[in-house]
Design a protein around this motif. Structure first.
Motif, PDB file in Angstrom:
ATOM      1  N   MET A 105       0.814  -1.406   0.168  1.00  0.00           N
ATOM      2  CA  MET A 105       0.059  -0.055  -0.075  1.00  0.00           C
ATOM      3  C   MET A 105       1.091   1.267  -0.024  1.00  0.00           C
ATOM      4  O   MET A 105       0.757   2.303  -0.891  1.00  0.00           O
ATOM      5  N   ALA A 106       1.834   1.366   0.982  1.00  0.00           N
ATOM      6  CA  ALA A 106       2.636   2.539   1.140  1.00  0.00           C
ATOM      7  C   ALA A 106       3.479   2.523  -0.111  1.00  0.00           C
ATOM      8  O   ALA A 106       3.804   3.814  -0.744  1.00  0.00           O
ATOM      9  N   ILE A 107       3.869   1.699  -0.750  1.00  0.00           N
ATOM     10  CA  ILE A 107       4.782   1.895  -2.092  1.00  0.00           C
ATOM     11  C   ILE A 107       3.977   2.464  -3.144  1.00  0.00           C
ATOM     12  O   ILE A 107       4.268   3.344  -4.000  1.00  0.00           O
ATOM     13  N   ALA A 108       2.889   1.642  -3.383  1.00  0.00           N
ATOM     14  CA  ALA A 108       1.735   2.247  -4.375  1.00  0.00           C
ATOM     15  C   ALA A 108       1.431   3.543  -4.258  1.00  0.00           C
ATOM     16  O   ALA A 108       1.413   4.168  -5.141  1.00  0.00           O
ATOM     17  N   VAL A 109       1.012   3.927  -3.068  1.00  0.00           N
ATOM     18  CA  VAL A 109       0.671   5.538  -2.880  1.00  0.00           C
ATOM     19  C   VAL A 109       1.676   6.372  -3.072  1.00  0.00           C
ATOM     20  O   VAL A 109       1.731   7.571  -3.895  1.00  0.00           O
ATOM     21  N   MET A 110       2.961   5.794  -2.568  1.00  0.00           N
ATOM     22  CA  MET A 110       4.234   6.801  -3.054  1.00  0.00           C
ATOM     23  C   MET A 110       4.540   6.601  -4.425  1.00  0.00           C
ATOM     24  O   MET A 110       4.648   7.932  -5.087  1.00  0.00           O
ATOM     25  N   VAL A 111       4.408   5.703  -5.260  1.00  0.00           N
ATOM     26  CA  VAL A 111       4.774   5.701  -6.531  1.00  0.00           C
ATOM     27  C   VAL A 111       3.624   6.499  -7.540  1.00  0.00           C
ATOM     28  O   VAL A 111       3.994   7.140  -8.364  1.00  0.00           O
ATOM     29  N   MET A 112       2.464   6.140  -6.849  1.00  0.00           N
ATOM     30  CA  MET A 112       1.123   6.846  -7.861  1.00  0.00           C
ATOM     31  C   MET A 112       1.216   8.343  -7.446  1.00  0.00           C
ATOM     32  O   MET A 112       0.478   9.198  -8.453  1.00  0.00           O
ATOM     33  N   SER A 113       1.651   8.873  -6.306  1.00  0.00           N
ATOM     34  CA  SER A 113       1.438  10.171  -6.152  1.00  0.00           C
ATOM     35  C   SER A 113       2.622  11.020  -6.869  1.00  0.00           C
ATOM     36  O   SER A 113       2.317  12.325  -6.761  1.00  0.00           O
ATOM     37  N   PRO A 115       3.867  11.349  -9.883  1.00  0.00           N
ATOM     38  CA  PRO A 115       3.457  11.905 -10.990  1.00  0.00           C
ATOM     39  C   PRO A 115       2.486  13.325 -10.739  1.00  0.00           C
ATOM     40  O   PRO A 115       2.492  14.084 -11.612  1.00  0.00           O
ATOM     41  N   ILE A 116       1.535  12.912  -9.740  1.00  0.00           N
ATOM     42  CA  ILE A 116       0.662  14.052  -9.563  1.00  0.00           C
ATOM     43  C   ILE A 116       1.314  15.288  -8.932  1.00  0.00           C
ATOM     44  O   ILE A 116       1.091  16.330  -9.389  1.00  0.00           O
ATOM     45  N   PHE A 117       2.439  15.109  -8.211  1.00  0.00           N
ATOM     46  CA  PHE A 117       3.241  16.188  -7.784  1.00  0.00           C
ATOM     47  C   PHE A 117       4.091  16.719  -8.830  1.00  0.00           C
ATOM     48  O   PHE A 117       4.366  18.268  -8.971  1.00  0.00           O
ATOM     49  N   LEU A 118       4.496  16.162  -9.844  1.00  0.00           N
ATOM     50  CA  LEU A 118       5.388  16.615 -10.595  1.00  0.00           C
ATOM     51  C   LEU A 118       4.414  17.427 -11.698  1.00  0.00           C
ATOM     52  O   LEU A 118       5.011  18.526 -12.416  1.00  0.00           O
ATOM     53  N   LEU A 119       3.314  16.692 -11.977  1.00  0.00           N
ATOM     54  CA  LEU A 119       2.238  17.737 -12.728  1.00  0.00           C
ATOM     55  C   LEU A 119       1.887  19.072 -12.279  1.00  0.00           C
ATOM     56  O   LEU A 119       1.848  19.915 -12.939  1.00  0.00           O
ATOM     57  N   ALA A 120       1.791  18.914 -10.812  1.00  0.00           N
ATOM     58  CA  ALA A 120       1.304  20.341 -10.240  1.00  0.00           C
ATOM     59  C   ALA A 120       2.613  21.343 -10.201  1.00  0.00           C
ATOM     60  O   ALA A 120       2.308  22.358 -10.337  1.00  0.00           O
ATOM     61  N   LEU A 121       3.640  20.823 -10.073  1.00  0.00           N
ATOM     62  CA  LEU A 121       4.968  21.468 -10.182  1.00  0.00           C
ATOM     63  C   LEU A 121       5.225  22.010 -11.647  1.00  0.00           C
ATOM     64  O   LEU A 121       5.456  23.230 -11.670  1.00  0.00           O
ATOM     65  N   GLN A 122       4.899  21.138 -12.593  1.00  0.00           N
ATOM     66  CA  GLN A 122       5.108  21.631 -13.878  1.00  0.00           C
ATOM     67  C   GLN A 122       4.368  22.642 -14.027  1.00  0.00           C
ATOM     68  O   GLN A 122       4.447  23.808 -14.921  1.00  0.00           O
ATOM     69  N   ASN A 123       2.789  22.777 -13.870  1.00  0.00           N
ATOM     70  CA  ASN A 123       1.783  23.482 -14.114  1.00  0.00           C
ATOM     71  C   ASN A 123       1.880  24.672 -13.101  1.00  0.00           C
ATOM     72  O   ASN A 123       1.017  25.711 -13.373  1.00  0.00           O
ATOM     73  N   VAL A 138       2.243  20.813  -1.180  1.00  0.00           N
ATOM     74  CA  VAL A 138       1.601  19.975  -0.381  1.00  0.00           C
ATOM     75  C   VAL A 138       1.220  18.792  -1.187  1.00  0.00           C
ATOM     76  O   VAL A 138       1.307  17.551  -0.511  1.00  0.00           O
ATOM     77  N   ARG A 139       1.645  18.686  -2.502  1.00  0.00           N
ATOM     78  CA  ARG A 139       1.332  17.377  -3.160  1.00  0.00           C
ATOM     79  C   ARG A 139       2.766  16.650  -3.132  1.00  0.00           C
ATOM     80  O   ARG A 139       2.690  15.567  -3.137  1.00  0.00           O
ATOM     81  N   LEU A 140       3.955  17.357  -2.737  1.00  0.00           N
ATOM     82  CA  LEU A 140       5.150  16.721  -2.324  1.00  0.00           C
ATOM     83  C   LEU A 140       4.966  16.082  -0.986  1.00  0.00           C
ATOM     84  O   LEU A 140       5.706  14.856  -0.910  1.00  0.00           O
ATOM     85  N   LEU A 141       4.227  16.410  -0.201  1.00  0.00           N
ATOM     86  CA  LEU A 141       4.182  15.767   0.994  1.00  0.00           C
ATOM     87  C   LEU A 141       3.697  14.241   0.981  1.00  0.00           C
ATOM     88  O   LEU A 141       4.226  13.562   1.810  1.00  0.00           O
ATOM     89  N   VAL A 142       2.926  14.082   0.023  1.00  0.00           N
ATOM     90  CA  VAL A 142       2.507  12.739   0.033  1.00  0.00           C
ATOM     91  C   VAL A 142       3.488  11.775  -0.296  1.00  0.00           C
ATOM     92  O   VAL A 142       3.671  10.562   0.252  1.00  0.00           O
ATOM     93  N   PRO A 143       4.100  11.904  -1.360  1.00  0.00           N
ATOM     94  CA  PRO A 143       5.160  10.737  -1.885  1.00  0.00           C
ATOM     95  C   PRO A 143       6.447  10.791  -0.472  1.00  0.00           C
ATOM     96  O   PRO A 143       6.708   9.732  -0.266  1.00  0.00           O
ATOM     97  N   ILE A 144       6.740  11.969  -0.219  1.00  0.00           N
ATOM     98  CA  ILE A 144       7.684  11.689   1.240  1.00  0.00           C
ATOM     99  C   ILE A 144       7.297  11.136   2.192  1.00  0.00           C
ATOM    100  O   ILE A 144       8.035  10.503   2.780  1.00  0.00           O
ATOM    101  N   GLY A 145       5.996  11.600   2.660  1.00  0.00           N
ATOM    102  CA  GLY A 145       5.331  10.787   3.863  1.00  0.00           C
ATOM    103  C   GLY A 145       5.233   9.155   3.598  1.00  0.00           C
ATOM    104  O   GLY A 145       5.562   8.651   4.751  1.00  0.00           O
ATOM    105  N   PHE A 146       4.943   8.932   2.365  1.00  0.00           N
ATOM    106  CA  PHE A 146       4.852   7.289   2.203  1.00  0.00           C
ATOM    107  C   PHE A 146       6.220   6.942   2.141  1.00  0.00           C
ATOM    108  O   PHE A 146       6.494   5.600   2.483  1.00  0.00           O
ATOM    109  N   PHE A 147       7.394   7.633   1.441  1.00  0.00           N
ATOM    110  CA  PHE A 147       8.573   7.022   1.487  1.00  0.00           C
ATOM    111  C   PHE A 147       8.940   6.905   2.836  1.00  0.00           C
ATOM    112  O   PHE A 147       9.809   5.738   3.241  1.00  0.00           O
ATOM    113  N   LEU A 148       8.876   7.835   3.970  1.00  0.00           N
ATOM    114  CA  LEU A 148       9.087   7.610   5.284  1.00  0.00           C
ATOM    115  C   LEU A 148       8.562   6.452   5.887  1.00  0.00           C
ATOM    116  O   LEU A 148       8.957   5.772   6.685  1.00  0.00           O
TER     117      LEU A 148
END
Length: 195
Positions: A105-113, A115-123, A138-148
């Protein structure tokens, strides 16, 4: 196994530092909320940015605190059956849960979140609220949090295997401290003894 236990201690050290640091965010969120309320009712002024920064900080507290909660063994458990089993059986259940449920679960959320962060950053995604903040931090918090959380899951897995092999103490044992009620009762008894 000794190398893995050292890695586990390093991960625990990092998790402990992050967990103790985010405690300060609770104070900051409270002060921002109180300041926003005072400004609104005293000067009839408010901003969506104040509300959104509170949401961002609450997200950081929740996401960065998940690994700390796991390390402290304070997460929600339902011990109807496991509580009656031996420590070794409970440890096997924990290992199964970490491998089969937590890590995927944690790896899936980290991986799937990510691209969402990258898109938000790019736009340079902005809040849709008037006076709102940029969204990508705040979108970056999700992959970092799940990585931790994944890191701490690895540490917990190592500790449980180490326990089964007799190489480390039970990672689920909590040091026995008096409850606040017990501390109060002791203080009252001590005070009565002094009078």
């Amino acid at each position: 196994m000794n190398g893995l236990l050292k890695l586990s201690k390093l991960i625990d050290w990092l998790t402990e530092r992050i967990g103790k640091s985010i405690i300060w965010l609770v104070l900051i969120v409270t002060l921002i909320g109180a300041g926003n309320a005072v400004m609104r009712y005293t000067f009839n002024y408010s901003s969506n940015a104040f509300l959104e920064i509170q949401w961002y900080m609450f997200s950081a507290i929740f996401l960065f605190g998940a690994g700390y909660t796991l390390m402290r063994n304070e997460h929600v458990r339902i011990d109807l059956i496991a509580g009656r089993l031996s420590k070794r059986a409970q440890t096997w259940i924990d290992i199964f849960g970490i491998i089969v449920f937590l890590m995927p679960m944690a790896i899936a959320v980290m991986v799937m979140s990510w691209p969402i962060f990258l898109l938000a950053l790019q736009n340079n995604e902005q809040s849709s609220n008037a006076g709102g903040l940029v969204v990508w931090p705040v979108r970056l918090l999700v992959p970092i949090g799940f990585f931790l959380l994944v890191l701490q899951g690895i540490s917990e897995l190592i500790k449980r295997i180490g326990f089964l092999l007799g190489r480390c103490p039970d990672p689920t044992e909590k040091p026995r401290k008096p409850t606040p009620e017990e501390e109060l009762a002791l203080a009252i008894k001590a005070q009565k003894g002094e009078l």
